[in-house]
Design a protein around this motif. Structure first.
Motif, mmCIF file in Angstrom:
data_model
loop_
_atom_site.group_PDB
_atom_site.id
_atom_site.type_symbol
_atom_site.label_atom_id
_atom_site.label_comp_id
_atom_site.label_asym_id
_atom_site.label_seq_id
_atom_site.Cartn_x
_atom_site.Cartn_y
_atom_site.Cartn_z
ATOM 1 N N PHE A 1 0.834 -1.205 0.000
ATOM 2 C CA PHE A 1 0.000 0.000 0.000
ATOM 3 C C PHE A 1 0.869 1.255 0.000
ATOM 4 C CE2 PHE A 1 -3.310 2.704 2.399
ATOM 5 C CZ PHE A 1 -3.806 3.206 1.216
ATOM 6 N N ALA A 2 1.936 1.242 0.792
ATOM 7 C CA ALA A 2 2.854 2.389 0.827
ATOM 8 C C ALA A 2 3.466 2.620 -0.553
ATOM 9 C CB ALA A 2 3.939 2.176 1.876
ATOM 10 N N ASN A 3 3.893 1.552 -1.209
ATOM 11 C CA ASN A 3 4.484 1.692 -2.537
ATOM 12 C C ASN A 3 3.466 2.166 -3.568
ATOM 13 O OD1 ASN A 3 7.203 1.045 -1.996
ATOM 14 N ND2 ASN A 3 6.719 -1.124 -1.962
ATOM 15 N N ALA A 4 2.218 1.720 -3.449
ATOM 16 C CA ALA A 4 1.171 2.192 -4.365
ATOM 17 C C ALA A 4 0.923 3.684 -4.167
ATOM 18 C CB ALA A 4 -0.113 1.397 -4.151
ATOM 19 N N MET A 5 0.883 4.124 -2.906
ATOM 20 C CA MET A 5 0.699 5.551 -2.648
ATOM 21 C C MET A 5 1.899 6.345 -3.163
ATOM 22 S SD MET A 5 -1.270 5.971 1.007
ATOM 23 C CE MET A 5 -0.107 5.031 1.992
ATOM 24 N N LYS A 6 3.091 5.814 -2.956
ATOM 25 C CA LYS A 6 4.299 6.489 -3.433
ATOM 26 C C LYS A 6 4.254 6.632 -4.955
ATOM 27 C CE LYS A 6 9.328 6.335 -3.138
ATOM 28 N NZ LYS A 6 10.482 5.601 -2.608
ATOM 29 N N ALA A 7 3.808 5.590 -5.645
ATOM 30 C CA ALA A 7 3.685 5.643 -7.107
ATOM 31 C C ALA A 7 2.674 6.711 -7.539
ATOM 32 C CB ALA A 7 3.291 4.275 -7.656
ATOM 33 N N ASP A 8 1.698 6.993 -6.675
ATOM 34 C CA ASP A 8 0.708 8.045 -6.957
ATOM 35 C C ASP A 8 1.186 9.422 -6.506
ATOM 36 O OD1 ASP A 8 -1.257 6.635 -8.311
ATOM 37 O OD2 ASP A 8 -2.267 6.006 -6.470
ATOM 38 N N GLY A 9 2.436 9.511 -6.047
ATOM 39 C CA GLY A 9 3.005 10.801 -5.697
ATOM 40 C C GLY A 9 2.896 11.201 -4.239
ATOM 41 N N VAL A 10 2.438 10.302 -3.381
ATOM 42 C CA VAL A 10 2.344 10.614 -1.954
ATOM 43 C C VAL A 10 3.753 10.650 -1.378
ATOM 44 C CG1 VAL A 10 1.412 9.872 0.276
ATOM 45 C CG2 VAL A 10 0.059 9.561 -1.806
ATOM 46 N N LYS A 11 4.018 11.688 -0.582
ATOM 47 C CA LYS A 11 5.363 11.865 -0.044
ATOM 48 C C LYS A 11 5.292 12.296 1.421
ATOM 49 C CE LYS A 11 5.492 16.446 -2.120
ATOM 50 N NZ LYS A 11 4.067 16.504 -2.181
ATOM 51 N N LYS A 12 6.470 12.463 1.986
ATOM 52 C CA LYS A 12 6.590 12.871 3.382
ATOM 53 C C LYS A 12 5.783 14.153 3.621
ATOM 54 C CE LYS A 12 9.966 13.862 6.955
ATOM 55 N NZ LYS A 12 11.369 13.819 7.344
ATOM 56 N N GLY A 13 5.017 14.136 4.694
ATOM 57 C CA GLY A 13 4.226 15.302 5.077
ATOM 58 C C GLY A 13 2.836 15.349 4.466
ATOM 59 N N ASP A 14 2.562 14.522 3.450
ATOM 60 C CA ASP A 14 1.218 14.478 2.874
ATOM 61 C C ASP A 14 0.253 13.833 3.865
ATOM 62 O OD1 ASP A 14 2.047 15.659 0.534
ATOM 63 O OD2 ASP A 14 2.046 13.819 -0.654
ATOM 64 N N VAL A 15 -1.014 14.193 3.759
ATOM 65 C CA VAL A 15 -2.033 13.668 4.664
ATOM 66 C C VAL A 15 -2.810 12.544 3.973
ATOM 67 C CG1 VAL A 15 -4.153 14.221 5.951
ATOM 68 C CG2 VAL A 15 -2.246 15.863 5.887
ATOM 69 N N VAL A 16 -2.960 11.419 4.684
ATOM 70 C CA VAL A 16 -3.762 10.291 4.228
ATOM 71 C C VAL A 16 -4.975 10.218 5.149
ATOM 72 C CG1 VAL A 16 -3.840 7.807 3.809
ATOM 73 C CG2 VAL A 16 -1.730 9.087 3.355
ATOM 74 N N PHE A 17 -6.121 10.632 4.618
ATOM 75 C CA PHE A 17 -7.373 10.744 5.353
ATOM 76 C C PHE A 17 -8.109 9.416 5.249
ATOM 77 C CE2 PHE A 17 -11.870 12.084 5.478
ATOM 78 C CZ PHE A 17 -11.880 13.001 6.507
ATOM 79 N N MET A 18 -8.488 8.834 6.390
ATOM 80 C CA MET A 18 -9.146 7.532 6.398
ATOM 81 C C MET A 18 -10.475 7.613 7.132
ATOM 82 S SD MET A 18 -5.964 5.193 7.593
ATOM 83 C CE MET A 18 -5.709 6.220 9.018
#
Length: 158
Positions: free
Chosen positions: A58-75
């Motif tokens: 999941f982390a790698n999928a988010m990284k591939a979508d451009g998610v980076k340090k400091g971004d917010v993941v709202f659940m």
């Protein structure tokens, strides 16, 4: 306050190295083959190693979508294995996990989205009506929106 021991090591460890993710990874190393999660609703058991592998995916999928340090993941998820992945995976990227109650109204959800400006929004499909309404009225649209369907029902997404 005076101490009878040197507090430097304690302060250094707990202020810089003692994170939830480091504790989890310690368990992966020490107890990798032991059960970490039991999801009785879906009849799933994951070991620490399996949970870590899924969190890495999941982390790698988010990284591939451009998610980076400091971004917010709202659940906005029910108690599920996906909630755990949503909790663990952002930490692997240095992103900020932002779990919120799935019982919030569309207006409350929209307000939090507008305030926190998440890059990712992960929600349970059983609250789809709330999500759709919240996204219509919020001032911010997350870059990545992920629907989690644990119900087994076919869902038509907008």
């Amino acid at each position: 306050m005076q101490f009878t021991y040197d507090t430097d090591m304690f302060v250094k460890t707990f202020e810089s190295e003692f994170t939830w993710l480091n504790g989890f990874m310690r368990n992966v190393r020490r107890f990798g083959n032991r059960t970490a999660v039991i999801d009785p609703a879906r009849n799933i058991k994951w070991t620490y190693t399996e949970l870590n592998t899924a969190a890495n995916k999941f982390a790698n999928a988010m990284k591939a979508d451009g998610v980076k340090k400091g971004d917010v993941v709202f659940m906005q998820l029910f108690n599920s294995t996906q909630f755990l992945l949503g909790y663990i995976s952002p930490q692997k990227l240095g992103a900020i996990g932002n779990p919120v109650n799935f019982n919030l109204s569309p207006g409350e959800t929209a307000e939090i989205i507008g305030h926190n400006k998440p890059t990712v929004y992960v929600y349970d499909t059983e609250i789809l009506d709330t999500v759709v309404k919240a996204l219509e009225i919020t001032s911010h649209t997350p870059k990545v929106i992920i629907a989690v369907n644990n119900s087994g029902k076919e869902i038509e997404l907008p």
